[in-house]
Design a protein around this motif. Structure first.
Motif, short mmCIF file in Angstrom:
data_model
loop_
_atom_site.label_atom_id
_atom_site.label_comp_id
_atom_site.label_asym_id
_atom_site.label_seq_id
_atom_site.Cartn_x
_atom_site.Cartn_y
_atom_site.Cartn_z
N THR A 188 18.90 -33.42 -7.33
CA THR A 188 19.30 -33.49 -8.74
C THR A 188 18.33 -34.24 -9.64
O THR A 188 18.31 -34.01 -10.84
CB THR A 188 20.69 -34.14 -8.88
N ARG A 189 17.52 -35.12 -9.09
CA ARG A 189 16.67 -35.98 -9.92
C ARG A 189 15.18 -35.68 -9.79
O ARG A 189 14.39 -36.21 -10.57
CB ARG A 189 16.91 -37.45 -9.57
N PHE A 190 14.81 -34.88 -8.81
CA PHE A 190 13.39 -34.57 -8.60
C PHE A 190 13.20 -33.06 -8.63
O PHE A 190 12.79 -32.45 -7.65
CB PHE A 190 12.90 -35.20 -7.29
N THR A 191 13.51 -32.47 -9.77
CA THR A 191 13.44 -31.03 -9.96
C THR A 191 12.15 -30.63 -10.66
O THR A 191 11.45 -31.47 -11.24
CB THR A 191 14.63 -30.55 -10.81
N ILE A 192 11.86 -29.36 -10.63
CA ILE A 192 10.70 -28.82 -11.34
C ILE A 192 10.81 -29.15 -12.83
O ILE A 192 9.83 -29.53 -13.47
CB ILE A 192 10.60 -27.28 -11.14
N GLU A 193 12.03 -29.01 -13.38
CA GLU A 193 12.23 -29.27 -14.80
C GLU A 193 11.91 -30.72 -15.17
O GLU A 193 11.48 -31.02 -16.27
CB GLU A 193 13.67 -28.95 -15.21
N ARG A 194 12.11 -31.61 -14.23
CA ARG A 194 11.80 -33.02 -14.47
C ARG A 194 10.36 -33.37 -14.09
O ARG A 194 9.96 -34.53 -14.17
CB ARG A 194 12.77 -33.91 -13.69
N GLY A 195 9.63 -32.39 -13.60
CA GLY A 195 8.22 -32.59 -13.32
C GLY A 195 7.88 -32.96 -11.88
O GLY A 195 6.86 -33.60 -11.63
N TYR A 196 8.70 -32.52 -10.94
CA TYR A 196 8.46 -32.83 -9.52
C TYR A 196 8.52 -31.57 -8.68
O TYR A 196 9.28 -30.66 -8.96
CB TYR A 196 9.51 -33.81 -8.99
N ALA A 197 7.73 -31.57 -7.62
CA ALA A 197 7.81 -30.53 -6.59
C ALA A 197 8.20 -31.22 -5.29
O ALA A 197 7.71 -32.31 -4.99
CB ALA A 197 6.46 -29.83 -6.44
N VAL A 198 9.10 -30.60 -4.55
CA VAL A 198 9.60 -31.19 -3.31
C VAL A 198 9.38 -30.21 -2.18
O VAL A 198 9.65 -29.01 -2.31
CB VAL A 198 11.11 -31.53 -3.43
N GLU A 199 8.90 -30.73 -1.06
CA GLU A 199 8.79 -29.91 0.15
C GLU A 199 9.31 -30.75 1.30
O GLU A 199 9.30 -31.98 1.25
CB GLU A 199 7.35 -29.46 0.40
N SER A 200 9.79 -30.06 2.32
CA SER A 200 10.32 -30.81 3.46
C SER A 200 10.01 -30.09 4.76
O SER A 200 9.80 -28.89 4.79
CB SER A 200 11.83 -31.00 3.32
N LYS A 201 9.98 -30.87 5.80
CA LYS A 201 9.82 -30.35 7.16
C LYS A 201 10.93 -30.96 7.98
O LYS A 201 11.11 -32.17 8.01
CB LYS A 201 8.46 -30.76 7.72
N ARG A 202 11.69 -30.12 8.62
CA ARG A 202 12.82 -30.59 9.43
C ARG A 202 12.37 -30.89 10.84
O ARG A 202 11.31 -30.49 11.28
CB ARG A 202 13.92 -29.53 9.43
N GLY A 203 13.20 -31.60 11.54
CA GLY A 203 12.93 -31.89 12.94
C GLY A 203 12.59 -33.35 13.15
O GLY A 203 12.59 -34.15 12.22
N GLY A 204 12.25 -33.69 14.39
CA GLY A 204 11.99 -35.07 14.77
C GLY A 204 10.88 -35.73 13.97
O GLY A 204 10.98 -36.89 13.59
N GLY A 205 9.81 -35.02 13.71
CA GLY A 205 8.71 -35.57 12.91
C GLY A 205 8.80 -35.13 11.47
O GLY A 205 7.80 -35.12 10.75
N GLY A 206 10.00 -34.79 11.05
CA GLY A 206 10.19 -34.24 9.72
C GLY A 206 9.99 -35.26 8.61
O GLY A 206 9.99 -36.47 8.83
#
Length: 156
Positions: A48-66
Motif C-alpha cells: 500500500t505504501r510502496f507503489t508505482i504511483e508513489r514512485g517505488y518499484a518492488v520485486e521479491s524472491k520467495r524461499g529460504g534465501g528470499g
C-alpha cells in the motif's frame, strides 16, 4: 500517535534514503521480528505504501534465501516525472491512485501544496457525479489534463 504501518513505512524509507542506489533489500521475517508484528503486516505496508504511483518499484524472491527489494524510481526532470505518470493513467485511476500520484508530485516538488490541494479537490469533484464504473476514467482524464497543463507551463 502513529500506527505500526506508519512506523514500518518510515523505517523502510530511511533504509532507501541511506543507500546510494536508492534500493533497500530486506527480509520480511527479519523486519517483522524487529517490529514484533506478523510478516503479513510488512506485506501490507509494502503493497500500500510502496507503489508505482508513489514512485517505488518492488520485486521479491520467495524461499529460504528470499528477499524483498524496494527501489526508488528516480526521474531526471519534472517533464520526465509527468510523462511517466501520464503513461500510468491509460487504464484509468482509482481515488487512491490519484491521491498517491498527487502526493508524489508534491514530494518531488513538481507542484506546490496549494496546487496539490486544488488537484485533489478538482479530481474528486469532477468524478463524484458519475456512476461508479465511470469514475476511474473521469479521474484519469481530469488528472491527465492537469498534468498536460503542468507540462505546457514548464515549456513556456
Amino acid at each position: 500517535m502513529r500506527n505500526i504501518s506508519d512506523i514500518i513505512e518510515g523505517y523502510l524509507k530511511s533504509i532507501i534514503e541511506h543507500e546510494d542506489n536508492g534500493t533497500a533489500e530486506i527480509k520480511r521475517n527479519e523486519v517483522a521480528e524487529k517490529f514484533q508484528c506478523v510478516p503479513s503486516q510488512i506485506n501490507y505496508v509494502i503493497k500500500t505504501r510502496f507503489t508505482i504511483e508513489r514512485g517505488y518499484a518492488v520485486e521479491s524472491k520467495r524461499g529460504g534465501g528470499g528477499y524483498i527489494r524496494i527501489h526508488r524510481i528516480q526521474t531526471n526532470s519534472r517533464k520526465e516525472l509527468v510523462d511517466h505518470i501520464l503513461d500510468s493513467l491509460q487504464e484509468g485511476a482509482s481515488s487512491v491512485m490519484t491521491e498517491d500520484i498527487i502526493y508524489r508530485l508534491l514530494a518531488e516538488q513538481a507542484v506546490s501544496k496549494r496546487e496539490a490541494r486544488l488537484m485533489l479537490a478538482g479530481i474528486e469533484h469532477a468524478a463524484k457525479h458519475y456512476p461508479l464504473q465511470e469514475r476511474d476514467a473521469i479521474r484519469a482524464r481530469v488528472l491527465q489534463a492537469m498534468l498536460f497543463s503542468l507540462l505546457y507551463e514548464q515549456s513556456e
